[in-house]
Write a protein that holds these residues in place. Sequence first.
Motif, PDB file in Angstrom:
ATOM      1  N   ILE A   1      -4.966  -0.686  -6.282  1.00 17.72           N
ATOM      2  CA  ILE A   1      -5.107  -1.881  -5.440  1.00 17.72           C
ATOM      3  C   ILE A   1      -6.562  -2.334  -5.416  1.00 17.72           C
ATOM      4  O   ILE A   1      -7.475  -1.529  -5.224  1.00 17.72           O
ATOM      5  CB  ILE A   1      -4.637  -1.584  -4.006  1.00 17.72           C
ATOM      6  N   PHE A   2      -6.753  -3.646  -5.582  1.00 12.59           N
ATOM      7  CA  PHE A   2      -8.107  -4.209  -5.545  1.00 12.59           C
ATOM      8  C   PHE A   2      -8.658  -4.163  -4.119  1.00 12.59           C
ATOM      9  O   PHE A   2      -7.948  -4.439  -3.161  1.00 12.59           O
ATOM     10  CB  PHE A   2      -8.059  -5.658  -6.055  1.00 12.59           C
ATOM     11  N   ASP A   3      -9.937  -3.801  -4.032  1.00 16.62           N
ATOM     12  CA  ASP A   3     -10.613  -3.757  -2.723  1.00 16.62           C
ATOM     13  C   ASP A   3      -9.808  -2.895  -1.739  1.00 16.62           C
ATOM     14  O   ASP A   3      -9.544  -3.280  -0.601  1.00 16.62           O
ATOM     15  CB  ASP A   3     -10.782  -5.181  -2.183  1.00 16.62           C
ATOM     16  N   ALA A   4      -9.426  -1.700  -2.186  1.00 18.18           N
ATOM     17  CA  ALA A   4      -8.497  -0.847  -1.447  1.00 18.18           C
ATOM     18  C   ALA A   4      -9.027  -0.432  -0.082  1.00 18.18           C
ATOM     19  O   ALA A   4      -8.253  -0.159   0.838  1.00 18.18           O
ATOM     20  CB  ALA A   4      -8.169   0.395  -2.278  1.00 18.18           C
TER      21      ALA A   4
ATOM     22  N   GLN B   1       0.815  -1.213   0.000  1.00 17.60           N
ATOM     23  CA  GLN B   1       0.000   0.000   0.000  1.00 17.60           C
ATOM     24  C   GLN B   1       0.853   1.268   0.000  1.00 17.60           C
ATOM     25  O   GLN B   1       0.394   2.332  -0.417  1.00 17.60           O
ATOM     26  CB  GLN B   1      -0.922   0.007   1.223  1.00 17.60           C
ATOM     27  N   LEU B   2       2.091   1.165   0.443  1.00 11.83           N
ATOM     28  CA  LEU B   2       2.967   2.330   0.485  1.00 11.83           C
ATOM     29  C   LEU B   2       3.562   2.666  -0.880  1.00 11.83           C
ATOM     30  O   LEU B   2       4.002   3.797  -1.106  1.00 11.83           O
ATOM     31  CB  LEU B   2       4.107   2.087   1.484  1.00 11.83           C
ATOM     32  N   THR B   3       3.568   1.671  -1.751  1.00  8.45           N
ATOM     33  CA  THR B   3       4.225   1.870  -3.056  1.00  8.45           C
ATOM     34  C   THR B   3       3.276   1.788  -4.240  1.00  8.45           C
ATOM     35  O   THR B   3       3.617   2.243  -5.334  1.00  8.45           O
ATOM     36  CB  THR B   3       5.341   0.827  -3.238  1.00  8.45           C
ATOM     37  N   GLU B   4       2.087   1.186  -4.064  1.00  3.06           N
ATOM     38  CA  GLU B   4       1.149   0.987  -5.173  1.00  3.06           C
ATOM     39  C   GLU B   4      -0.145   1.760  -4.929  1.00  3.06           C
ATOM     40  O   GLU B   4      -0.630   1.850  -3.791  1.00  3.06           O
ATOM     41  CB  GLU B   4       0.832  -0.509  -5.330  1.00  3.06           C
ATOM     42  N   LYS B   5      -0.709   2.322  -5.982  1.00  8.37           N
ATOM     43  CA  LYS B   5      -1.966   3.068  -5.870  1.00  8.37           C
ATOM     44  C   LYS B   5      -3.151   2.268  -6.404  1.00  8.37           C
ATOM     45  O   LYS B   5      -4.276   2.406  -5.921  1.00  8.37           O
ATOM     46  CB  LYS B   5      -1.860   4.392  -6.628  1.00  8.37           C
TER      47      LYS B   5
ATOM     48  N   ASN C   1      -5.772  -5.569  -9.454  1.00  8.71           N
ATOM     49  CA  ASN C   1      -7.135  -5.420  -9.960  1.00  8.71           C
ATOM     50  C   ASN C   1      -7.476  -6.458 -11.023  1.00  8.71           C
ATOM     51  O   ASN C   1      -8.615  -6.924 -11.117  1.00  8.71           O
ATOM     52  CB  ASN C   1      -7.347  -4.007 -10.533  1.00  8.71           C
ATOM     53  N   GLU C   2      -6.473  -6.836 -11.812  1.00 10.77           N
ATOM     54  CA  GLU C   2      -6.741  -7.801 -12.882  1.00 10.77           C
ATOM     55  C   GLU C   2      -6.779  -9.245 -12.377  1.00 10.77           C
ATOM     56  O   GLU C   2      -6.976 -10.183 -13.171  1.00 10.77           O
ATOM     57  CB  GLU C   2      -5.695  -7.667 -13.988  1.00 10.77           C
TER      58      GLU C   2
END
Length: 613
Positions: free
Chosen positions: A54-57, A48-52, A145-146
């Motif tokens: 994200i599935f079901d964030a 979560q610190l590096t990726e924006k 997400n995919e």
Amino acid sequence: MSQTHEFQAEVKQVLDIVIHSLYTDREIFIRELVSNAADAMEKMRLTQLTEKDIFDAAAELQISITTDEAARTLTIADTGIGMTRAELVENLGTIAHSGSKAFAAALKNAGKQNDAQLIGQFGVGFYSAFMVADKVEVHTHSWRNEGEHLVWTSDGASSYTIDESVDQKRGCKIVLHLKEDAADFAKQHTVKQIIEKHSNFVSFPLLLNGERVNTVEALWLKSKDGITDEQYNEFYKFTAHAFDDPSYRLHFQAESPIAINALLFTPTQNMESFGMGQMEPGVALYCKKVLIDPKPKKLLPEWMRFVRGVIDSEDLPLNISRESMQDSALVRKIGDVVVKRLIKHLDKEASDDAKKYNEFYASFSRFFKEGVATDHTNRDSIAKLLRFESSMTQTGETVGLADYVKRMTSEQKAIYYQVAPSRAAIESGPYLEAFKAKGIEVLYMFETIDEYVVSSLNKFDDKDLKSVNAHDIDLGDSDAEGEALPEAETTTLCDWIKERLTASVDTVRPGKRLVGSPALVLTPEGEMTPQMRQMMKALGKDGGMPGPKVVFEINPRHNLVKGLSKLHLTDPETAGLISEQILDNALLSAGLLDEPQRIIERTQKLMEKLAAS
């Protein structure tokens, strides 16, 4: 799209070992699955610190456990990083995929003693689920997400399938269909007890049927500055299952020679003193907040069994089940660091607040004395924690050995002590007289175990520990008042007493250390001490043990001895009775009189003679 995969032959072998041989306690599977879930969420937290994207964030990072007794299922769900189809095949389709074949071969060729060292190299905790389940489903969706909505299903026998799962949230949901003999694991109270025992300190909220279970924080990993006394006390009561408040606590982190986080407590109440039997070890061993052993027996020395708390080391090399440590030398090293820290901490506390320490020591002195007698490595350090009353303290006040040494006289060569049942017994006896006259402090010891303590310690600060009734103590000439018998008369009297009492005495001689008493007895070298004789008697091992032969010292200045010198020439029979009485009085004072009844009989004879004269 449904896919079925066969386990490889060596993987089946490894799986069979995990299910049937590796774990000694089936409840461990919950710890393993919860730990895996916590690891997955830690990875998600970092992602979560590096990726924006994200599935079901919005999903909160937590572990949810659900029991269903009717369906006989246990479900463990996390909102962690999840898995793709390829990751399911890689992570669950092949056990320790990086080397399962080599592992199986090594395990086959290894002797039983090496199993733990081998299996420690492979992470197969997930498969412990098959100890209790005849079918396991893993519903998952990757953080990507995919990713697909998937379910991995297996009976742990020969194959597994991967299929689509409807509306799966991010993370993993493991559904265990329990075997008949594992139905207890579908009961809420059973699962709660296991979680509180093994997984209470995982970093994320852990919900059981919607209610959070892990409400107590892992304080040992937090900074001391941010923890209140109330939080420490609550933690102590939770981990020690105690009702009292701790008397002392030690919270420290160490990086060298090994990474350690420790939070230790000493109780206020000594349960052994209440006749509750011997305490079990009370310092639990953790690795990264996961319980390894709640009562490790070889981590701390046995005399420290009263200590409560937690030791956590991420450096521990564990076997696959985390039920035993591979490197016992490393465990000993952890124990050595902790023992030295705790002894040093208690020594400082004793110095800072002597009154508080004395109250604590009054309840727990037996443990420190046991430590001196049994813990050779730390003996000298433990000795600093000992406390005794002395000839220079009031009743109830104590002194440590270090303070005793500081106030020794310049001519004093040893640390002197006396073991007796009470202060009154010591101060009414003859042994203290010369020491008091010369201003030499004597330690008072009231327990039989003290004899073992001083014999084990032998020295403190390069000073010998010496009993006041040792036969070879020379305090110099007595300063006692009064004229003594001439030397020739004294020698004649000593020879006569020796001949009269030859069955009971080894030597008769004038005593320099006597002031106001007529006589005393000393234990010759090689003879059993009074306390050792009492111990043998208490253990019922004194059968056939001969009576003590003692060194008998008389006081040439005492009127009774002067009168005896004249009487033995004119009335040897009466003089003999009196000399026997003086000896028995001295034996009684030394704790060496085995037959006190004879004093009564002899007193009767002396009174009859007195009445007839």
